[in-house]
Each structure stands twice: as structure tokens, then as C-alpha cells.
Design a protein around this motif. Structure first.
Motif: not given
Length: 247
Positions: A1-30
């Protein structure tokens, strides 16, 4: 149903990068009822916002029924949100000027379906969740628990592939929380609904089939409910205590 694979998400504030999601993977079945838990800042809400396409992600893939959401344009994403996803928010997001029946019908009004069709569907959902007696009342006239059960009914109006719930019991007392979780379980039992819920509430999470626990933007562990809710709650509390340094 839902498949998340190697998800990355970061935010940039000035010169600083904040990694919020780091290689997130999982599945949710119907038909699964899955919760996501973890300390503040662990990435739970960001993950939910990525799945709902409210925010873009850096890399990785999110697939809903084998459709790659990142490959869709804005018009297609809007269609997915209205027809394939159902949303339940902490603060209910009901329209004060509409009564309960009308609030539940909103997703089908957007799709311009006939009133007879939407009324029949809404009446069935209101009855399923024990709130048919308040169909003609307005949000200001009902309790928080009734508001949230109304929100669950609204989320199910278009028979979505997936319900995304963001802290659905966060503003409720224990009795109302139990009634709302009961609504999700009833939807799972009667409609084979699939629900992905972000929560801080261990008690509510203990009713789920699985709990994905996050820490520092990663999946810390994935706990499976083996059928004994009280034992599952204790297992979950032990993991959360470990995350908090044994407190």
C-alpha cells in the motif's frame, strides 16, 4: 500500500544544513493500522508531510499503490490528496459554518458527486462511529471526541487508499481518545482501512498493529503487536524509556 524507500529530507538555514530524515525506509500493508512515535525532533511530522506531499524531500521514493508520488505534478498531487488520501488533524479542521453531516460530505462536494450518494455514504459512517445523533449539530455544539470522530468519517468519505492522522488524540481526554481510536479500529474492521498515525500517546499506539519508533531522523525500531495489547504497551514503554535515557 505505502512504500517509503531511502527517504532523506534536510533544511538549510544560512550556511547550516539540518538533516531531518536520514535514509528512512519502511512499508505499510493494506488494512494495517500503523503508528509512528519518537521524541520531539525525531522527524515524525516531517515524514508525514513528505508522504502527504505537503513538502518536498531531497531524495528517496514514496510509493502509494505503486504510484511514485514524487513523479506527479501539482494537479496530480491535488487529485491524490482529495481522492486517495484521507487526513485527520489534531485540531479537527472542521468548518464551523457547516453542520456535522455537511462537514463529512465535504470531500464528495469537492468531487461534485450527487447529494443522494454522499448523504447515504455519510449516514453510514456517522452510524458506524456512533455520532449519527449529532448529524444536524454544528462543531461548536459537540465535544472534542465527537469532532474527531467526525473528522475520521470525513477522511473516509472517498474510500481513500490511506488515512494520514497527525496526533489525532493530542487535544483529547483519555475517554475521548479511546473513542477516536475505536473509530480507526472500526474503520479497519469494517472497511479494511489503512491508517498511518503520528502520535505521542503510547496508550493509543498500543492498539495499532505496528509502531515505528524514530530517533534522530532514522527508524530506531519497528515493533509488532502480537495480539496482547497490554504486553505491547509495556514493550513500547520500555523502548521509549530507553530512548529517553532510561527515564
Amino acid at each position: 500500500m505505502l512504500k517509503v524507500e531511502h527517504l532523506y529530507k534536510s533544511y538549510q538555514t544560512g550556511k547550516t544544513k539540518y538533516e531531518v530524515l536520514k535514509d528512512v525506509s519502511f512499508e505499510v500493508e493494506e488494512g494495517e493500522f500503523v503508528a509512528v512515535m519518537g521524541p520531539s525532533g525525531s522527524g515524525k511530522t516531517t515524514l508525514l508531510n513528505c508522504i502527504s506531499c505537503f513538502i518536498p524531500y531531497d531524495k528517496g521514493e514514496i510509493r502509494l499503490k505503486n504510484v511514485n508520488l514524487s513523479a506527479l505534478d501539482e494537479k496530480q498531487i491535488a487529485k491524490v490528496r482529495n481522492e486517495k488520501l484521507g487526513f485527520v488533524f489534531q485540531d479537527f479542521m472542521l468548518l464551523d459554518g457547516l453542520n456535522i453531516m455537511e462537514n463529512v460530505c465535504v470531500p464528495k462536494v469537492i468531487r461534485k458527486e450527487s447529494y443522494k450518494v454522499m448523504e447515504q455514504k455519510a449516514k453510514g459512517l456517522l452510524s458506524m462511529f456512533g455520532i449519527d445523533q449529532i448529524a444536524n449539530k454544528f462543531p461548536a455544539e459537540i465535544s472534542g471526541g465527537q469532532k474527531q470522530r467526525t473528522a475520521v468519517a470525513r477522511a473516509l468519505m472517498n474510500d481513500p487508499f490511506l488515512i494520514l492522522a497527525d496526533e489525532p488524540t493530542g487535544n483529547l481526554d483519555s475517554r475521548s481518545s479511546e473513542a477516536v481510536i475505536g473509530a480507526f479500529l472500526e474503520a479497519q474492521k469494517e472497511l479494511n482501512a489503512t491508517t498511518f498515525m503520528v502520535t505521542h500517546d503510547s496508550f493509543s499506539a498500543s492498539y495499532c498493529d505496528r509502531v515505528i519508533v524514530m530517533k534522530d531522523g532514522t527508524v530506531y525500531t519497528d515493533l509488532v503487536n502480537k495480539g496482547d495489547r497490554k504486553a505491547f504497551l509495556e514493550e513500547l514503554l520500555d523502548v521509549l524509556r530507553d530512548l529517553n535515557g532510561g527515564e
